[in-house]
Design an enzyme around this catalytic site. Structure first.
Site, mmCIF file in Angstrom:
data_model
loop_
_atom_site.group_PDB
_atom_site.id
_atom_site.type_symbol
_atom_site.label_atom_id
_atom_site.label_comp_id
_atom_site.label_asym_id
_atom_site.label_seq_id
_atom_site.Cartn_x
_atom_site.Cartn_y
_atom_site.Cartn_z
ATOM 1 N N GLU A 43 -18.588 -7.909 -2.107
ATOM 2 C CA GLU A 43 -19.090 -6.631 -1.564
ATOM 3 C C GLU A 43 -18.121 -5.989 -0.580
ATOM 4 O O GLU A 43 -18.182 -4.777 -0.376
ATOM 5 C CB GLU A 43 -20.458 -6.801 -0.929
ATOM 6 C CG GLU A 43 -20.527 -7.605 0.336
ATOM 7 C CD GLU A 43 -21.931 -7.590 0.943
ATOM 8 O OE1 GLU A 43 -22.650 -6.591 0.817
ATOM 9 O OE2 GLU A 43 -22.304 -8.604 1.541
ATOM 10 N N ARG A 86 -25.361 3.374 7.151
ATOM 11 C CA ARG A 86 -26.495 3.615 6.237
ATOM 12 C C ARG A 86 -26.066 4.393 4.988
ATOM 13 O O ARG A 86 -26.848 4.566 4.062
ATOM 14 C CB ARG A 86 -27.588 4.398 6.965
ATOM 15 C CG ARG A 86 -28.185 3.689 8.159
ATOM 16 C CD ARG A 86 -29.135 4.593 8.897
ATOM 17 N NE ARG A 86 -30.276 4.918 8.074
ATOM 18 C CZ ARG A 86 -31.393 4.192 8.040
ATOM 19 N NH1 ARG A 86 -31.489 3.122 8.803
ATOM 20 N NH2 ARG A 86 -32.387 4.514 7.264
ATOM 21 N N ASN A 94 -33.801 11.866 3.967
ATOM 22 C CA ASN A 94 -33.530 10.481 3.581
ATOM 23 C C ASN A 94 -34.719 10.024 2.752
ATOM 24 O O ASN A 94 -35.860 10.080 3.198
ATOM 25 C CB ASN A 94 -33.363 9.590 4.814
ATOM 26 C CG ASN A 94 -33.147 8.115 4.415
ATOM 27 O OD1 ASN A 94 -32.716 7.838 3.303
ATOM 28 N ND2 ASN A 94 -33.470 7.210 5.314
ATOM 29 N N GLY A 95 -34.453 9.595 1.512
ATOM 30 C CA GLY A 95 -35.537 9.129 0.637
ATOM 31 C C GLY A 95 -35.335 9.691 -0.751
ATOM 32 O O GLY A 95 -34.239 10.117 -1.110
ATOM 33 N N TRP A 153 -25.821 8.377 1.243
ATOM 34 C CA TRP A 153 -25.560 7.402 0.194
ATOM 35 C C TRP A 153 -26.206 7.988 -1.042
ATOM 36 O O TRP A 153 -27.420 8.145 -1.120
ATOM 37 C CB TRP A 153 -26.196 6.047 0.534
ATOM 38 C CG TRP A 153 -25.829 4.961 -0.436
ATOM 39 C CD1 TRP A 153 -24.746 4.132 -0.390
ATOM 40 C CD2 TRP A 153 -26.529 4.607 -1.631
ATOM 41 N NE1 TRP A 153 -24.738 3.284 -1.459
ATOM 42 C CE2 TRP A 153 -25.816 3.547 -2.251
ATOM 43 C CE3 TRP A 153 -27.689 5.060 -2.252
ATOM 44 C CZ2 TRP A 153 -26.223 2.946 -3.440
ATOM 45 C CZ3 TRP A 153 -28.093 4.466 -3.444
ATOM 46 C CH2 TRP A 153 -27.362 3.431 -4.022
ATOM 47 N N GLU A 203 -23.835 -17.024 -1.490
ATOM 48 C CA GLU A 203 -23.577 -16.154 -0.336
ATOM 49 C C GLU A 203 -22.080 -15.923 -0.159
ATOM 50 O O GLU A 203 -21.639 -14.805 0.102
ATOM 51 C CB GLU A 203 -24.197 -16.761 0.917
ATOM 52 C CG GLU A 203 -23.937 -16.003 2.205
ATOM 53 C CD GLU A 203 -24.452 -14.570 2.198
ATOM 54 O OE1 GLU A 203 -25.219 -14.197 1.282
ATOM 55 O OE2 GLU A 203 -24.034 -13.799 3.087
ATOM 56 N N LYS A 239 -26.128 -0.122 4.350
ATOM 57 C CA LYS A 239 -26.687 -1.268 5.070
ATOM 58 C C LYS A 239 -28.167 -1.452 4.774
ATOM 59 O O LYS A 239 -28.665 -2.562 4.718
ATOM 60 C CB LYS A 239 -26.498 -1.056 6.580
ATOM 61 C CG LYS A 239 -26.981 -2.220 7.425
ATOM 62 C CD LYS A 239 -26.163 -3.459 7.201
ATOM 63 C CE LYS A 239 -26.623 -4.630 8.032
ATOM 64 N NZ LYS A 239 -25.904 -5.872 7.672
ATOM 65 N N CYS A 261 -29.723 6.746 3.736
ATOM 66 C CA CYS A 261 -28.901 7.791 4.367
ATOM 67 C C CYS A 261 -29.193 7.740 5.861
ATOM 68 O O CYS A 261 -30.122 7.094 6.294
ATOM 69 C CB CYS A 261 -29.284 9.169 3.834
ATOM 70 S SG CYS A 261 -29.073 9.321 2.082
ATOM 71 N N HIS A 269 -21.469 -25.720 -18.332
ATOM 72 C CA HIS A 269 -22.245 -25.170 -19.466
ATOM 73 C C HIS A 269 -21.847 -23.740 -19.767
ATOM 74 O O HIS A 269 -22.688 -22.858 -19.928
ATOM 75 C CB HIS A 269 -23.755 -25.249 -19.142
ATOM 76 C CG HIS A 269 -24.227 -26.649 -18.929
ATOM 77 N ND1 HIS A 269 -24.441 -27.539 -19.956
ATOM 78 C CD2 HIS A 269 -24.461 -27.331 -17.781
ATOM 79 C CE1 HIS A 269 -24.835 -28.701 -19.463
ATOM 80 N NE2 HIS A 269 -24.856 -28.611 -18.148
ATOM 81 N N LYS A 276 -20.378 -12.139 -0.252
ATOM 82 C CA LYS A 276 -19.537 -11.610 0.846
ATOM 83 C C LYS A 276 -18.224 -11.090 0.289
ATOM 84 O O LYS A 276 -17.777 -9.994 0.582
ATOM 85 C CB LYS A 276 -19.255 -12.710 1.875
ATOM 86 C CG LYS A 276 -20.397 -13.093 2.777
ATOM 87 C CD LYS A 276 -20.849 -12.056 3.770
ATOM 88 C CE LYS A 276 -21.837 -11.058 3.341
ATOM 89 N NZ LYS A 276 -23.204 -11.359 3.001
#
Ligand code: AGP
Length: 608
Positions: free
Chosen positions: A488, A27, A100-101, A74, A481, A603, A2, A504, A485
């Site tokens: 997300e 955030r 935040n936490g 968040w 990667e 983030k 957050c 397979h 990208k």
């Protein structure tokens, strides 16, 4: 996870807080709230959804005042609603807290408080904090806060505003970041420097176990026993404009296009006049590094992809056995760490909870930790034996781009550095390799010139139900990667897979609606990739090849082709990722997604 910001001074606090929240939105952005004190009265506004909703509401009916706190969320506990948005309040609504936490023992605390008559209105863990302070308040707010935080288990960065002490913001730090900005007759506090730099570049970094009383003309810091602590004011050289999009539509776009300059900056900093690699801020002795028998790199997400490439190059050039671990696995498997092992952490934010826990696990086993971070005063930086700034500059877009290529470049340079210490490469070989690295920025510039072509491809594939990314060897992580990208920021189903493994099972996913990106630059595995392309085409899959300029073979078999300039195979991951970053960016735009603030993400993942 957050974002928190607080201000006390002479400015109109509503706008200071809203600009601050905009800087912190990366955030977390599923709800937001503000509390200020105006004419001695605590007022607040909270809104679910994007920050703009709160901003519009405040513009219509401002809160006013010159002191306030704000929070962008968040969600960890409780869905994103107005009730669950911060700040949270005590029963009398004279104490406001933004957190935040995670409070790990909140259920038990809430039960006790409810039994004492406290009324809760949210589902969050954070709401226990103002009620605890209310329960412990006997005229001294600081004492009430100290008593209350002593009862909390978990992680918390707090800003507290109360009518009991209307000229003061109380800030508390335990395992979640908080920094104080020291201005002229004004002071700020925030989760990181970004909201502060508009006002001042003078910072006081709170450490875990510290509480600050912040008035407009004074900042006092104490430990959790109430003992006063002297703190130094540091001047940061981060420029305010680094937090602006400039001429770009999105931070992600800006950061993709910044990559040539970022790599030039890293090379200029790390390669000396002698053509060799230096880490001036190194705090682990060369003698130790020369004797390292094993490296374990632990990281998350994109940083983990970079670590996978780090393994290839460290083993190939420095001949050091290297393991790569996802932090959330590493931290719980009681890893065997012996004396000559070096644990490496890679983290853009320097705050990722799992990677931080991995460091603490290593330290608990007396193992040295070398970290690459992108935020100088981050927790991971502070807790590592040696923290090297990857020099990407502030990365605001939630999807990591320039930090990824910066991580790769730093891993190449670290490899050359330790290869020399271990005599597995001569000075001449290192200088020759470093010269090749210096050619990379212009090669990236060449790729960026294709952005319009990639935009057209993106339109073609934006409606695909699934995109598959295939690569081999060093470009298997590149495929991972590219898939990350895309998923997300466009929410499209995308998987990255080692091309040799595709037959397979996963090849069953292929039909005429599926796009398959094949990362197939010139190299010893090219022929194998050609076979994979044929396997996919035989099942009507559509192929996008990422190939080396001038390669006719790939062009003959692919439906679409994106070229990268020629370079040594080992350096291709620095280039193959660029078209995939742009591909993901333009598909997300085509789909109308919020590129810089994709849903459900943040983030900095500071919770487990
Ligand atoms: C990358 O685009 C994602 N945002 C995410 O996977 C990120 O790489 C991961 O959370 C690790 O973050 P860190 O580098 O700050 O530790």
């Amino acid at each position: 996870m957050c974002g928190i910001v607080g201000y006390v001074g002479a400015k109109f606090v509503d706008s200071v807080l809203m600009v601050g929240l905009e800087r912190l939105e990366y955030r977390g952005y599923d709800s937001a709230g503000v509390a200020t004190i105006s004419n001695g009265e605590l007022g607040f506004r909270k809104k679910a959804g994007k920050l703009k909703i709160l901003d519009d509401n405040l513009k219509q009916s401002p809160l006013g005042g010159n002191i306030g706190i704000a929070h962008t969320r968040w969600a960890t506990h409780g869905v994103p609603t107005e009730q669950n948005a911060h700040p949270h309040f005590d029963c009398k609504r004279v104490i406001a807290v933004a957190h935040n936490g995670i409070i790990e023992n909140y259920t038990k605390l809430k039960e006790v408080l409810v039994n004492k008559g406290h009324v809760f209105i949210s589902e969050t863990d954070s709401e226990v904090i103002p009620h605890l302070i209310e329960e412990n308040f006997n005229g001294d707010l600081k004492e009430a806060v100290l008593k209350s935080i002593a009862e909390l288990d978990g992680s918390f960065a707090l800003v507290i505003l109360s009518e009991h002490q209307p000229d003061t913001i109380i800030a508390v730090r335990k395992k979640s970041p908080l920094v104080i900005g020291v201005g002229k007759d004004e002071n700020l506090v925030a989760s990181d420097e970004s909201p502060i730099l508009t006002h001042t570049n003078k910072m006081i970094y709170l450490e875990d176990g510290e509480l600050a009383l912040i008035k407009k003309d004074k900042v006092e810091v104490f430990d959790f026993t109430g003992k006063k602590i002297e703190k130094t004011v540091q001047e940061v050289d981060t420029k305010n404009e680094e937090f602006d999009k400039g001429k770009f539509d999105h931070f992600m776009q800006k950061e993709i296009f910044e990559q040539p300059e970022v790599i030039e900056r890293i090379l200029a900093e790390r390669i000396g006049e002698d053509g060799l690699v230096h880490f001036k801020e190194r705090k682990i002795k060369r003698e130790f590094l020369a004797k390292v028998g094993k490296i374990i790199i632990q990281a998350c997400g994109t940083s983990w992809h970079a670590a996978l490439i780090g393994k290839f190059i460290l083993e190939k050039y420095a001949r050091i056995p290297t393991e790569v671990e996802i932090s959330s696995e590493f931290r719980y498997r009681n890893p065997i760490l012996v004396g000559d092992t070096l644990v490496m952490a890679i983290s853009q934010s320097g705050e990722t909870a799992d990677t931080l826990a991995g460091i603490r696990e290593a330290k608990a086993k007396f193992t040295k930790v070398w970290s690459f971070i992108n935020v100088e005063n981050s927790t991971i930086a502070k807790e590592s034996d040696c923290a090297i700034n990857m020099l990407a500059g502030p990365e605001i877009g939630v999807a990591s781009t320039k930090a990824y290529t910066a991580q790769l470049m730093n891993l190449f340079l670290f490899t050359l550095y330790v290869a020399r210490l271990k005599y597995s490469m001569s000075n001449e070989q290192v200088s020759a390799f470093a010269l090749e690295l210096k050619a990379i920025p212009n090669k990236i510039r060449e790729i960026l010139k294709q952005s319009e072509k990639i935009k057209i491809f993106a339109k073609e594939y934006a409606a695909s139900p699934l995109m598959i990314f295939l690569g081999r060897g060093l470009n298997y992580p590149s495929a991972l990667e590219g898939a990350l990208k895309l998923k997300e920021i466009s929410y499209m189903h995308a998987i990255g897979y080692p091309a040799g493994e595709f037959k397979h099972g996963p090849i069953a996913l292929v039909d005429e609606k599926v796009g398959v990106v094949c990362v197939m630059p010139e190299g010893e595995l090219f022929e194998k990739m050609i076979s994979n392309v044929h396997e996919v085409k035989a099942r009507k899959g559509k192929i996008i090849a990422i190939a080396t300029e001038g390669d006719r073979r790939a062009a003959e078999v692919a439906d679409s082709i994106l070229y990268i300039p020629s370079c040594s195979e080992v350096l291709t991951p620095l280039l193959t990722v660029i078209p995939m970053q742009l591909f993901a960016y333009y598909i997300a735009i085509e789909k109308g997604c919020d590129v810089d603030r994709p849903r459900n993400l943040a983030k900095s993942v500071t919770v487990e």
